[in-house]
Design a protein around this motif. Structure first.
Motif, mmCIF file in Angstrom:
data_model
loop_
_atom_site.group_PDB
_atom_site.id
_atom_site.type_symbol
_atom_site.label_atom_id
_atom_site.label_comp_id
_atom_site.label_asym_id
_atom_site.label_seq_id
_atom_site.Cartn_x
_atom_site.Cartn_y
_atom_site.Cartn_z
ATOM 1 N N ASN A 418 0.808 -1.220 0.000
ATOM 2 C CA ASN A 418 0.000 0.000 0.000
ATOM 3 C C ASN A 418 0.852 1.285 0.000
ATOM 4 O OD1 ASN A 418 1.011 -0.033 2.556
ATOM 5 N ND2 ASN A 418 -0.987 -0.144 3.599
ATOM 6 N N ALA A 419 2.131 1.155 -0.453
ATOM 7 C CA ALA A 419 2.972 2.372 -0.506
ATOM 8 C C ALA A 419 4.093 2.184 -1.529
ATOM 9 C CB ALA A 419 3.554 2.674 0.860
ATOM 10 N N PHE A 445 -4.014 4.733 -10.065
ATOM 11 C CA PHE A 445 -3.520 5.064 -8.731
ATOM 12 C C PHE A 445 -3.588 6.581 -8.594
ATOM 13 C CE2 PHE A 445 -2.173 0.826 -9.208
ATOM 14 C CZ PHE A 445 -1.732 0.301 -7.999
ATOM 15 N N GLY A 446 -4.556 7.060 -7.827
ATOM 16 C CA GLY A 446 -4.709 8.499 -7.683
ATOM 17 C C GLY A 446 -5.000 9.193 -8.989
ATOM 18 N N PRO A 472 -1.621 10.293 0.597
ATOM 19 C CA PRO A 472 -2.548 9.175 0.350
ATOM 20 C C PRO A 472 -3.410 9.411 -0.881
ATOM 21 C CG PRO A 472 -3.384 10.577 2.092
ATOM 22 C CD PRO A 472 -2.027 11.113 1.748
ATOM 23 N N THR A 473 -3.747 8.358 -1.510
ATOM 24 C CA THR A 473 -4.686 8.357 -2.630
ATOM 25 C C THR A 473 -5.393 7.005 -2.626
ATOM 26 O OG1 THR A 473 -4.941 8.804 -4.993
ATOM 27 C CG2 THR A 473 -2.997 7.521 -4.311
ATOM 28 N N TRP A 474 -6.081 6.669 -3.690
ATOM 29 C CA TRP A 474 -6.726 5.339 -3.724
ATOM 30 C C TRP A 474 -6.693 4.770 -5.127
ATOM 31 C CZ3 TRP A 474 -9.294 9.884 -2.683
ATOM 32 C CH2 TRP A 474 -10.232 10.317 -3.630
ATOM 33 N N VAL A 475 -6.893 3.433 -5.163
ATOM 34 C CA VAL A 475 -6.862 2.697 -6.431
ATOM 35 C C VAL A 475 -8.295 2.556 -6.933
ATOM 36 C CG1 VAL A 475 -6.250 0.522 -7.563
ATOM 37 C CG2 VAL A 475 -4.803 1.434 -5.721
ATOM 38 N N THR A 476 -8.472 2.876 -8.209
ATOM 39 C CA THR A 476 -9.792 2.720 -8.822
ATOM 40 C C THR A 476 -9.682 1.865 -10.080
ATOM 41 O OG1 THR A 476 -9.526 4.723 -10.163
ATOM 42 C CG2 THR A 476 -10.531 4.988 -7.978
ATOM 43 N N PHE A 477 -10.862 1.390 -10.553
ATOM 44 C CA PHE A 477 -10.906 0.596 -11.797
ATOM 45 C C PHE A 477 -12.338 0.601 -12.311
ATOM 46 C CE2 PHE A 477 -12.004 -2.304 -8.440
ATOM 47 C CZ PHE A 477 -13.001 -3.127 -8.965
ATOM 48 N N THR A 478 -12.493 0.081 -13.518
ATOM 49 C CA THR A 478 -13.821 -0.077 -14.102
ATOM 50 C C THR A 478 -14.078 -1.574 -14.285
ATOM 51 O OG1 THR A 478 -13.681 2.039 -15.256
ATOM 52 C CG2 THR A 478 -15.300 0.446 -16.074
ATOM 53 N N ALA A 479 -15.202 -2.048 -13.738
ATOM 54 C CA ALA A 479 -15.513 -3.485 -13.807
ATOM 55 C C ALA A 479 -15.958 -3.880 -15.200
ATOM 56 C CB ALA A 479 -16.602 -3.821 -12.795
ATOM 57 N N SER A 480 -16.058 -5.195 -15.408
ATOM 58 C CA SER A 480 -16.496 -5.713 -16.710
ATOM 59 C C SER A 480 -17.873 -5.197 -17.066
ATOM 60 C CB SER A 480 -16.520 -7.247 -16.666
ATOM 61 O OG SER A 480 -15.264 -7.746 -16.260
ATOM 62 N N SER A 481 -18.682 -4.928 -16.055
ATOM 63 C CA SER A 481 -20.044 -4.439 -16.299
ATOM 64 C C SER A 481 -20.064 -2.995 -16.756
ATOM 65 C CB SER A 481 -20.868 -4.578 -15.009
ATOM 66 O OG SER A 481 -20.289 -3.782 -13.974
ATOM 67 N N PHE A 493 -3.894 3.886 -0.998
ATOM 68 C CA PHE A 493 -2.484 3.692 -1.356
ATOM 69 C C PHE A 493 -1.744 5.003 -1.045
ATOM 70 C CE2 PHE A 493 1.190 3.584 -4.154
ATOM 71 C CZ PHE A 493 1.635 2.281 -3.989
ATOM 72 N N ASN A 494 -0.494 4.884 -0.567
ATOM 73 C CA ASN A 494 0.302 6.054 -0.149
ATOM 74 C C ASN A 494 1.552 6.237 -1.021
ATOM 75 O OD1 ASN A 494 -0.989 7.029 2.493
ATOM 76 N ND2 ASN A 494 -0.817 4.803 2.782
ATOM 77 N N TYR A 495 1.773 7.482 -1.464
ATOM 78 C CA TYR A 495 3.022 7.835 -2.140
ATOM 79 C C TYR A 495 3.900 8.562 -1.084
ATOM 80 C CZ TYR A 495 1.583 6.737 -6.891
ATOM 81 O OH TYR A 495 1.200 6.086 -8.055
#
Length: 499
Positions: A418-419, A445-446, A472-481, A493-495
């Motif tokens: 996470n970093a 990531f962010g 800090p930031t966060w992880v995002t994504f787009t699902a198959s749907s 997640f941290n830089y």
């Protein structure tokens, strides 16, 4: 020529022989002097006594009862019957009346046909050449009784219906004690049953259980003497024992199977809550199918009508419940509750009323117990799932409503690290859930795109991209749907700007 000595010997031998013969056999005989004996030898006559004969005795009469009309064949056992003068019609009497006929079988048994007689017990008398029996062998004359009553429709198939009957042909006693001595029972169709005393000419017949659809007569039995069958009849109502399904939609249209007995072509109708079934068919003597009409929420009687009466069983109508999903409602992929609006009917103004409605839910194949919120809202606990949506169905006491789809929001379930430094470059395994994660894309990531490859089972290997600012930031994504992931603490997640 014999000498005097020889003659005396011959005479003695003749006497001895004659005595042996007459004693061993039956009737008396006379014996003269022996042939060739001396004329002075005496003439000897030897007489043996008759076999000892006794007055007949009777020990039993079977059957010991019969109709006052006579004609009952009975078997009488005892002794002394072989010396009955079979030409004497009065050798066997019932009371003071000669038997209609009799046949001597042996010294210990004879059969006789009873003459007509008055109701009551009489002595059976047997006479042989030595006299008449003196024992107290009795035969019971019983009057054949007839049952008169109004024909009955609708007797309980399980038994227990009490029928008032007028007795003709005789009386049944002036008290319960006298009635008990008369030993009166009844037969309904082919089934024996009990009878209760009312007065000398009235009784109560307890109708037994029966599944027969045909009219049945009643016969009274007076201490074993069977009376005439009744002119009136008893008809049993059809027996209804089960219905499946026992709960149906208020919309109607479902086919139910009614099981029982006594169904036949004489079934004239099936009503549900007082309304005629849309259609019905008698499949057999034990099964009917019927299409239910529309109805109101609640329990109603199903009534099967035949020539024998009616049979009833309850059926429950339940309003199918629909679902409206408020805007923005979604379930987390790792599970959680959602608030749903119920349509089609109210679900109770209180939690207790809600419990009485017996409302359950399914999400896919999983069974769920919804929680009451108010008369039109429930909370449903969605199980964890990787699917894009979960199909929710409310069941109102077993009656299913229209299903609705609740979306699962895709989320990051975990990060293997996470970093990373601002330059990035570390390899992080991102595990995701929800929204059909097999073909997820657009990992960031962010807000900075990352290069990721699927590792199977919802896991992706991502190379951390470079960042411009630590923190800090966060992880995002787009699902198959096509649904974008939502933030969860696991996606943080941290830089860092420190090497």
């Amino acid at each position: 020529m014999a000498t005097p000595k020889q003659a005396r010997r011959a005479a003695a031998l003749t006497v001895a022989t004659a005595a042996a013969v007459t004693l061993a056999s039956a009737p008396a005989v006379a014996v003269t002097r022996a042939a060739g004996a001396h004329p002075s030898a005496p003439v000897v006559s030897v007489r043996a006594d008759k076999p000892s004969t006794k007055v007949p005795t009777g020990s039993a009469v079977l059957p010991g009862f019969g109709s006052t009309a006579g004609g009952t064949t009975v078997t009488i056992t005892g002794s002394g019957f072989s010396t009955i003068d079979i030409s004497d019609p009065a050798a066997v009497k019932f009371g003071d009346v000669n038997a209609a006929s009799y046949v001597v079988i042996s010294d210990a048994k004879l059969t006789a046909v009873t003459p007509a007689g008055d109701g009551g017990n009489v002595y059976v008398k047997i006479t042989n050449v030595n006299g008449t029996s003196t024992g107290k062998l009795t035969f019971a004359y019983r009057t054949p009784l007839t049952a008169e009553f109004e024909s009955l429709v609708g007797a309980k198939p399980a038994g227990g219906t009490v029928l008032a009957v007028t007795v003709s042909g005789g009386t049944v006693g002036t008290s319960t004690k006298e009635f008990a001595a008369e030993k009166v029972t009844a037969r309904v169709g082919e089934t024996n049953t009990t009878v209760g005393w009312v007065d000398p000419t009235h009784v109560k017949v307890l109708l037994p259980a029966s599944m027969k659809i045909v009219p049945q007569t009643i016969t009274l039995i007076h201490d074993g003497v069977i009376g005439p069958v009744s002119e009136s009849t008893v008809r049993y109502a059809p027996a209804v024992t089960s219905i499946a399904p026992a709960k149906v939609s208020t919309a109607g249209g479902e086919t139910v199977t009614i099981t029982g007995a006594g169904f036949s072509d004489e079934v004239t109708g099936v009503t549900i809550g007082g309304v005629a079934a849309t259609s019905f068919a008698v499949k057999s003597a034990t099964q009917i199918t019927a299409v239910v009409p529309a109805g109101e929420n609640g329990t109603v009687p199903v009534v099967v009508t035949s020539a024998g009466g009616t049979g009833t069983i309850p059926l429950t109508y339940r309003a199918p419940l629909g679902i409206e999903i408020p805007d923005g409602t979604a379930a987390r992929a790792n599970g959680g509750t959602v608030l749903l609006t119920v349509t089609g009917a109210t679900i109770g103004a209180t939690a207790a009323a809600f419990a009485n409605e017996k409302i359950t839910a399914t999400v896919g194949s999983a069974k769920i117990s919804p929680a009451w919120v108010d008369a039109t809202h429930v909370r449903v606990a969605m199980p964890a799932s990787s699917a894009a949506a979960g199909t929710v169905t409310l069941l109102h006491d077993g009656v299913a409503g229209a299903p609705a789809a609740v979306d699962y929001v895709p989320v990051v379930a975990s990060l293997s690290g996470n970093a990373d430094k601002l330059a990035g470059g570390a390899k992080v395994i991102v595990k995701i859930a929800g929204g059909e994660p097999t073909s997820a894309k657009d990992f960031k990531f962010g807000g900075v795109a990352a290069t990721c490859s699927s590792q199977g089972a919802g896991a992706y290997a991502c190379i951390v991209p470079a960042a411009e600012q630590a923190g800090p930031t966060w992880v995002t994504f787009t699902a198959s749907s096509g649904t974008a992931s939502r933030f969860t603490p696991q996606a943080t997640f941290n830089y860092t700007d420190l090497d």
